[in-house]
Design an enzyme around this catalytic site. Structure first.
Site, PDB file in Angstrom:
ATOM      1  N   PHE A   1      19.492  52.082 -33.424  1.00  0.00           N
ATOM      2  CA  PHE A   1      18.616  52.922 -32.277  1.00  0.00           C
ATOM      3  C   PHE A   1      18.392  54.413 -32.578  1.00  0.00           C
ATOM      4  CE2 PHE A   1      21.403  56.645 -30.592  1.00  0.00           C
ATOM      5  CZ  PHE A   1      21.682  56.310 -29.354  1.00  0.00           C
ATOM      6  N   ASP A   2      18.594  55.309 -33.540  1.00  0.00           N
ATOM      7  CA  ASP A   2      18.283  56.048 -34.118  1.00  0.00           C
ATOM      8  C   ASP A   2      16.143  56.207 -34.009  1.00  0.00           C
ATOM      9  OD1 ASP A   2      20.739  55.746 -34.904  1.00  0.00           O
ATOM     10  OD2 ASP A   2      20.480  57.823 -35.971  1.00  0.00           O
TER      11      ASP A   2
END
Length: 423
Positions: free
Chosen positions: A199-200
């Site tokens: 996600f990051d």
């Protein structure tokens, strides 16, 4: 999308409204959660000059994590709890950030590996409007990091891969210490598909491609020896994420043009040019007496793609050397990586998308491949004349040297063919 083309405005909040919402994503963290939240709350109360909120985002814990979180919310003012029935750190962050009313959103890992003294420097540029996202980095020269060799090597290799495969310009994608402006998050989060550890990275790549400013803060970071993150499973998931996101970027599946138009910062209006320091020029025009526009960035991106290609080449060569022999293995490894190298450089180094001139560019890439084959095959032939049975490390060292020479030649040929032909 909200038009945000100009400079960001500083955050304006009512005195009682939270300016910062710090999310702690947790899954089965009943032991560490209490000390983490109490320590963070005490730090924010003593050192953060704005109203704040702490949100515990529990994603499908099966122990007493949710019970502990509810107890903290009852004990400490400004602590709230969000529970999700599905597991996934990215899913928890996306849900918590989307539901928050704070203008600046942050998150940190429950182990508090990062020194909290970096929190205010992390979010201050977002509150002032200077930056759009902020990340803690463990890879800056001034960062102080304590962790094992295995994690250090994996982290640096992963970030090197991101530079080569996705042209990432941020230094540390995985440090669990990040912040984003809420107005930016509103536009980016619907486009982030990963719900886990990638996600990051996906969020940062989209932000970079949208022309957003990413602020980096060197951090003091101490590895948690009790971390239960499955390194192998996470690494494989990250590699799949890199492949998926890379395909989306190459095929134009993401609305990057719209993102840049809506979120990207407007070009500077030429204050230095008007003062006489730098003459005003059209985009793509070279300055008299200056390095050609784009060359330093092209060199960095080309080098990153080259590193990734060389690693892939060596892996293919080693994997097929015993079956095919040295020369056929060299031919196969060069051919496979040459096609991928041309496609990557076309999109990432020279900024060319679409099919226009694609056949010509790949023909130029095959010409560079032929020259590279001649250099590496010639180097192998000379080596085998000198030694009938050379040691494998010596053979690989000769191939790396020959590939470096071929890489320089490839850059010259590709730049001559692709420069000033961006679609």
């Amino acid at each position: 999308m909200t038009a945000l083309g100009g400079p960001r405005a500083a955050v304006q909040a009512r005195p009682t409204a939270a300016v910062l919402d710090v999310v702690i994503p947790v899954h089965n963290e009943e032991v560490d959660l209490g000390p983490c939240v109490r320590r963070l709350h005490a730090h924010l109360s003593a050192h953060f000059p704005y109203p704040f909120r702490i949100t515990v985002a529990d994603n499908a814990s099966v122990d007493d994590t949710l019970k502990v979180a509810d107890g903290l919310a009852a004990e400490l003012p400004g602590v709230e709890v969000l529970h999700l029935d599905a597991k996934g750190r990215g899913r928890a962050l996306s849900a918590a950030w989307s539901a928050s009313s704070a203008p600046v959103l942050a998150y940190m890992d429950v182990d508090l590996s990062t020194d909290l003294a970096a929190l205010l420097p992390l979010v201050a540029p977002l509150i002032s409007g200077h930056s759009d996202l902020a990340i803690g980095t463990r890879l800056a020269r001034t960062s102080r990091v304590v962790r094992g060799t295995k994690r250090e090597v994996i982290s640096r290799a992963y970030n090197l891969l991101l530079r080569g495969a996705l042209a990432a310009r941020f230094s540390d994608a995985q440090c669990g210490f990040k912040a984003i402006r809420a107005d930016v998050a509103t536009e980016l989060l619907p486009l982030v598909r990963d719900t886990g550890w990638f996600f990051d990275t996906e969020l940062l790549v989209l932000a970079q491609r949208a022309g957003l400013r990413i602020h980096e803060v060197p951090v003091d970071w101490v590895d948690d020896p009790d971390s239960r993150v499955d390194i192998v499973a996470t690494a494989l998931a990250d590699l799949r994420g890199v492949g998926r996101l890379g395909r989306a970027l190459l095929t134009g599946a993401l609305p990057l043009a719209d993102l840049r138009a809506q979120l990207g910062r407007a070009p500077l209006t030429g204050l230095r040019a008007q003062s006489g320091e730098v003459p005003p020029v059209e985009p793509g025009q070279a300055l008299p007496g200056y390095v050609p526009v784009g060359l330093p960035r092209q060199l960095v991106r080309f080098a990153a793609v080259g590193v990734a290609s060389t690693l892939a080449y060596l892996l293919l060569f080693v994997a097929t050397r015993g079956v095919l022999g040295a020369q056929p293995a060299n031919l196969l490894a060069l051919l496979v990586t040459a096609v991928a190298n041309t496609a990557a450089n076309r999109r990432l180094t020279f900024g060319i998308s679409g099919r226009q001139h694609a056949a010509r560019h790949h023909a130029q890439g095959l010409l560079a491949f032929a020259l590279g084959l001649a250099l590496t095959s010639g180097a192998l032939a000379v080596l085998h004349v000198v030694s009938a049975m050379p040691a494998r490390p010596v053979e690989l060292a000769v191939l790396v040297a020959a590939n470096l020479a071929a890489t320089v030649l490839r850059f010259v040929l590709l730049r001559l063919g692709m420069h000033h032909r961006r679609s």
